[in-house]
Design a protein around this motif. Structure first.
Motif, short mmCIF file in Angstrom:
data_model
loop_
_atom_site.label_atom_id
_atom_site.label_comp_id
_atom_site.label_asym_id
_atom_site.label_seq_id
_atom_site.Cartn_x
_atom_site.Cartn_y
_atom_site.Cartn_z
N ILE A 41 0.85 -1.19 0.00
CA ILE A 41 0.00 0.00 0.00
C ILE A 41 0.88 1.24 0.00
O ILE A 41 1.75 1.40 0.87
CB ILE A 41 -0.92 0.02 1.24
N GLU A 42 0.67 2.11 -0.98
CA GLU A 42 1.38 3.38 -1.06
C GLU A 42 0.36 4.51 -1.02
O GLU A 42 -0.59 4.52 -1.80
CB GLU A 42 2.18 3.46 -2.36
N ILE A 43 0.55 5.45 -0.08
CA ILE A 43 -0.37 6.56 0.06
C ILE A 43 0.36 7.88 -0.20
O ILE A 43 1.42 8.13 0.39
CB ILE A 43 -1.04 6.57 1.45
N ILE A 44 -0.20 8.67 -1.12
CA ILE A 44 0.40 9.94 -1.52
C ILE A 44 -0.62 11.05 -1.32
O ILE A 44 -1.78 10.91 -1.72
CB ILE A 44 0.83 9.88 -3.01
N GLU A 45 -0.19 12.15 -0.73
CA GLU A 45 -1.08 13.29 -0.55
C GLU A 45 -1.43 13.92 -1.90
O GLU A 45 -0.60 13.97 -2.81
CB GLU A 45 -0.45 14.34 0.36
N GLN A 46 -2.69 14.38 -2.01
CA GLN A 46 -3.19 15.00 -3.22
C GLN A 46 -3.60 16.45 -2.93
O GLN A 46 -4.01 16.75 -1.79
CB GLN A 46 -4.44 14.25 -3.72
N PRO A 47 -3.57 17.31 -3.93
CA PRO A 47 -3.97 18.71 -3.69
C PRO A 47 -5.47 18.89 -3.48
O PRO A 47 -5.90 19.88 -2.89
CB PRO A 47 -3.50 19.43 -4.96
N THR A 48 -6.28 17.94 -3.95
CA THR A 48 -7.73 18.04 -3.79
C THR A 48 -8.20 17.14 -2.65
O THR A 48 -7.51 16.21 -2.24
CB THR A 48 -8.45 17.61 -5.08
N GLN A 83 -7.57 16.92 3.69
CA GLN A 83 -6.50 16.60 2.75
C GLN A 83 -6.90 15.41 1.89
O GLN A 83 -7.41 14.41 2.39
CB GLN A 83 -5.22 16.27 3.52
N GLY A 84 -6.66 15.51 0.59
CA GLY A 84 -6.93 14.39 -0.30
C GLY A 84 -5.75 13.43 -0.39
O GLY A 84 -4.60 13.81 -0.10
N ILE A 85 -6.02 12.18 -0.77
CA ILE A 85 -4.96 11.18 -0.90
C ILE A 85 -5.22 10.26 -2.09
O ILE A 85 -6.35 10.07 -2.53
CB ILE A 85 -4.83 10.30 0.37
N LYS A 86 -4.13 9.73 -2.59
CA LYS A 86 -4.18 8.66 -3.60
C LYS A 86 -3.64 7.40 -2.94
O LYS A 86 -2.58 7.41 -2.31
CB LYS A 86 -3.33 9.03 -4.81
N ILE A 87 -4.40 6.30 -3.04
CA ILE A 87 -3.99 5.02 -2.45
C ILE A 87 -3.67 4.06 -3.58
O ILE A 87 -4.56 3.63 -4.33
CB ILE A 87 -5.09 4.43 -1.54
N ASN A 88 -2.39 3.74 -3.73
CA ASN A 88 -1.97 2.75 -4.71
C ASN A 88 -1.91 1.38 -4.04
O ASN A 88 -1.21 1.21 -3.03
CB ASN A 88 -0.58 3.09 -5.27
N ILE A 89 -2.66 0.42 -4.58
CA ILE A 89 -2.69 -0.93 -4.02
C ILE A 89 -2.04 -1.88 -5.02
O ILE A 89 -2.58 -2.15 -6.10
CB ILE A 89 -4.13 -1.39 -3.73
#
Length: 289
Positions: A41-48, A83-89
């Protein structure tokens, strides 16, 4: 900023269903342990202010049906985070297999967001949040080996079981957990001795542990899906030390002490079923590192 977490699969060494609860869930008593098979699991902050799921497996949901999405949404709501996030699985655990892949992804998401947003949640707080998502998610917060009771979210840590190999075999089908529980007749079901299994693990008695393996749900799934029964019978013929279906299935696993025999069983199943893997039994919380 980005956080990466490992999300290990689990198997059930023992699973007993006691009765149906007033809340609609079933009262269970089971022993779960982690194995060396993990999603990433990789979590990256998003601007939206959105939650975006991206999975390497195209057939899993990327919306609110996904347990990792639910975990992120729950934390955002509880801690008023915009804060928005993108979750890469990155999926390695097969889906709908009885191995808690989705639950482990959700637990890894909770751990990752605790770090990403400096929430300072205790393990107890994370497990309480996890229990709102699904029955296995609480266990997956810490992993390792544990006795789970209640509806699966009352967790009592146990020592790691004796070291061994685990051969996993999953036929090309998915099983509905709700359907399996719906077909369960508790008056006619087999009920494994979970307390004796706890003692076998504490005493590091591998042979006893293998002999005590049992799953109340196994016969229900096997009656509906002949392939599951055939895989179990094949592993028994190939002299696996202990063979059992994990969770509500359809994955069957065999415990094998010696690598050479594990490799023979793996080879014999390759091509016979859709998914076959040979891994080590982790059983310790260090599996999350």
């Amino acid at each position: 900023m980005r956080i990466v977490e490992k999300a290990p699969a689990k198997i059930n060494l023992s699973l007993d269903v006691l009765h149906k609860r007033d809340d609609g869930y079933h009262e269970v008593n089971m022993i779960m342990t982690t194995i060396d098979l993990s999603d990433r699991i990789e979590i990256i902050e998003q601007p939206t202010d959105d939650i975006n799921i991206v999975s390497s497996a195209t057939f899993i949901p990327e919306d609110r049906r996904n347990l990792a999405f639910q975990a992120a949404e729950l934390i955002k709501q509880n801690y008023n985070i915009n804060q928005g996030i993108k979750i890469n699985i990155n999926k390695h655990i097969p889906v709908a297999a009885g191995l808690a892949g989705g639950s482990s992804d959700a637990a890894a998401t909770i751990r990752a967001l605790n770090k990403l947003w400096d929430l300072n949640m205790s393990t107890t707080t994370m497990m309480d949040l996890a229990s709102q998502i699904g029955s296995d998610v609480s266990f997956c917060i810490n992993g390792g080996t544990a006795l789970a009771s209640g509806r699966g979210n009352d967790i009592q840590p146990l020592p790691s079981p004796p070291s061994c190999w685990v051969v996993l075999a999953k036929p090309d089908l998915s099983v509905s957990t709700a359907e399996v529980y719906g077909g369960l007749n508790l008056n006619q079901a087999d009920h494994p001795n979970v307390s004796a299994m706890v003692r076998a693990i504490e005493q590091q008695d591998y042979r006893r542990m293998c002999a005590l393996m049992g799953n109340t749900l196994e016969n229900v799934t096997m009656q509906k899906y002949l392939e599951v029964k055939q895989i179990k019978e094949h592993m028994i013929r190939m002299d696996a030390d202990g063979v059992l279906m994990s969770g509500s299935g359809p994955t069957v696993f065999g415990l094998i002490r010696h690598e050479s025999r594990a490799q023979r069983i793996y080879n014999s199943l390759n091509g016979f079923c859709h998914y076959v893997h040979a891994v080590r039994l982790y059983g310790a919380q260090s599996a999350l590192d």
